[in-house]
Design a protein around this motif. Structure first.
Motif, PDB file in Angstrom:
ATOM      1  N   ALA A  24     -10.959  -0.400   5.682  1.00  0.00           N
ATOM      2  CA  ALA A  24     -11.005   1.102   5.556  1.00  0.00           C
ATOM      3  C   ALA A  24     -12.050   1.360   4.398  1.00  0.00           C
ATOM      4  O   ALA A  24     -11.863   0.888   3.344  1.00  0.00           O
ATOM      5  N   PHE A  29      -7.264   6.460   0.520  1.00  0.00           N
ATOM      6  CA  PHE A  29      -6.283   6.459   1.241  1.00  0.00           C
ATOM      7  C   PHE A  29      -4.717   6.695   0.797  1.00  0.00           C
ATOM      8  O   PHE A  29      -4.014   6.340   1.613  1.00  0.00           O
ATOM      9  N   TYR A  32      -1.731   7.781   3.080  1.00  0.00           N
ATOM     10  CA  TYR A  32      -2.267   7.695   4.452  1.00  0.00           C
ATOM     11  C   TYR A  32      -1.452   6.493   5.040  1.00  0.00           C
ATOM     12  O   TYR A  32      -1.785   5.405   4.637  1.00  0.00           O
ATOM     13  N   MET A  34      -1.394   3.792   7.862  1.00  0.00           N
ATOM     14  CA  MET A  34      -2.243   2.945   8.624  1.00  0.00           C
ATOM     15  C   MET A  34      -1.679   2.466  10.015  1.00  0.00           C
ATOM     16  O   MET A  34      -0.422   2.066   9.976  1.00  0.00           O
ATOM     17  N   THR A  50       2.560   1.004  12.820  1.00  0.00           N
ATOM     18  CA  THR A  50       2.099   1.786  11.651  1.00  0.00           C
ATOM     19  C   THR A  50       2.835   1.139  10.215  1.00  0.00           C
ATOM     20  O   THR A  50       3.937   0.612  10.402  1.00  0.00           O
ATOM     21  N   TRP A  53       1.745   4.097   3.385  1.00  0.00           N
ATOM     22  CA  TRP A  53       0.786   3.946   2.240  1.00  0.00           C
ATOM     23  C   TRP A  53       1.331   2.884   1.408  1.00  0.00           C
ATOM     24  O   TRP A  53       0.530   2.161   0.842  1.00  0.00           O
ATOM     25  N   ARG A  72      -0.410  -4.334   4.777  1.00  0.00           N
ATOM     26  CA  ARG A  72      -1.550  -3.855   4.323  1.00  0.00           C
ATOM     27  C   ARG A  72      -1.894  -4.267   2.943  1.00  0.00           C
ATOM     28  O   ARG A  72      -0.962  -4.748   2.155  1.00  0.00           O
ATOM     29  N   CYS A  96      -7.650   0.168  15.090  1.00  0.00           N
ATOM     30  CA  CYS A  96      -7.390   0.698  13.919  1.00  0.00           C
ATOM     31  C   CYS A  96      -7.423   2.096  13.620  1.00  0.00           C
ATOM     32  O   CYS A  96      -8.301   2.869  14.308  1.00  0.00           O
ATOM     33  N   THR A  98      -5.660   5.898  11.376  1.00  0.00           N
ATOM     34  CA  THR A  98      -4.976   6.195  10.166  1.00  0.00           C
ATOM     35  C   THR A  98      -4.666   7.732  10.363  1.00  0.00           C
ATOM     36  O   THR A  98      -5.224   8.466  10.922  1.00  0.00           O
ATOM     37  N   TYR A 111      -3.540  11.053  15.185  1.00  0.00           N
ATOM     38  CA  TYR A 111      -4.349  10.363  14.204  1.00  0.00           C
ATOM     39  C   TYR A 111      -5.652  10.648  14.084  1.00  0.00           C
ATOM     40  O   TYR A 111      -6.155  11.410  14.881  1.00  0.00           O
TER      41      TYR A 111
END
Length: 124
Positions: A24, A29, A32, A34, A50, A53, A72, A96, A98, A111
Motif C-alpha cells: 500500500a 494508513f 485503516y 486492510m 480483514t 491497523w 500485516r 486487496c 482497505t 471499502y
C-alpha cells in the motif's frame, strides 16, 4: 493517490499453499483496516478476511478460517494472505482492499480503495 498492488498469485495444485502480498502507498494508513476479497468467474466478489491497523484483530469468512491467515507489516505498509490446503474452489482473482476503522465489514461497498487483483488458480 492511494495505490494497492497485489502480488503472489499463480497456479498451484490442490493441497498446496500460496502467500499473497499487497503493498500500500499514497497515504498514511493509521487506523485503516486492510482486507482481502475474491471473485470467481461468474460470481460476486466475496469477503475473505480483514485485519485491524494494529494487527491485533482479524476477521475471516467462516468457511475459510483455519486455512487462510491474514497478517500485516506496518513498517512495510504490506498485508499478506497465507493460503494453505488450497482447493479448486479457491480459484479466483484476489483483491486487496482497505477502509478506515473497524474490521467487521463484509460488503464490498464498505471499502474505500482496491487493488487491481491477482489471479489464483488451483488445479484439481
Amino acid at each position: 493517490q492511494v495505490q494497492l498492488v497485489e502480488s503472489g498469485g499463480g497456479l498451484v495444485q490442490a493441497g498446496g499453499s500460496l502467500r499473497l502480498s499487497c503493498a500500500a502507498s499514497g497515504r498514511t494508513f493509521s487506523n485503516y483496516a486492510m482486507g482481502w476479497f475474491r471473485q470467481a468467474p461468474g460470481k460476486e466478489r466475496e469477503f475473505v478476511a480483514t485485519i485491524s491497523w494494529t494487527g491485533g484483530s482479524t476477521f475471516y469468512a467462516g468457511s475459510l478460517k483455519g486455512r487462510f491467515t491474514i497478517s500485516r507489516d506496518n513498517a512495510k505498509n504490506t498485508v499478506y494472505l497465507q493460503m494453505n490446503s488450497l482447493k479448486a474452489e479457491d480459484t479466483a482473482v484476489y483483491y486487496c482492499t482497505t477502509r478506515r476503522g473497524g474490521i467487521y465489514y463484509t460488503g464490498k461497498g464498505d471499502y474505500e480503495y482496491w487493488g487491481q487483483g491477482t489471479q489464483v488458480t488451483v488445479s484439481a
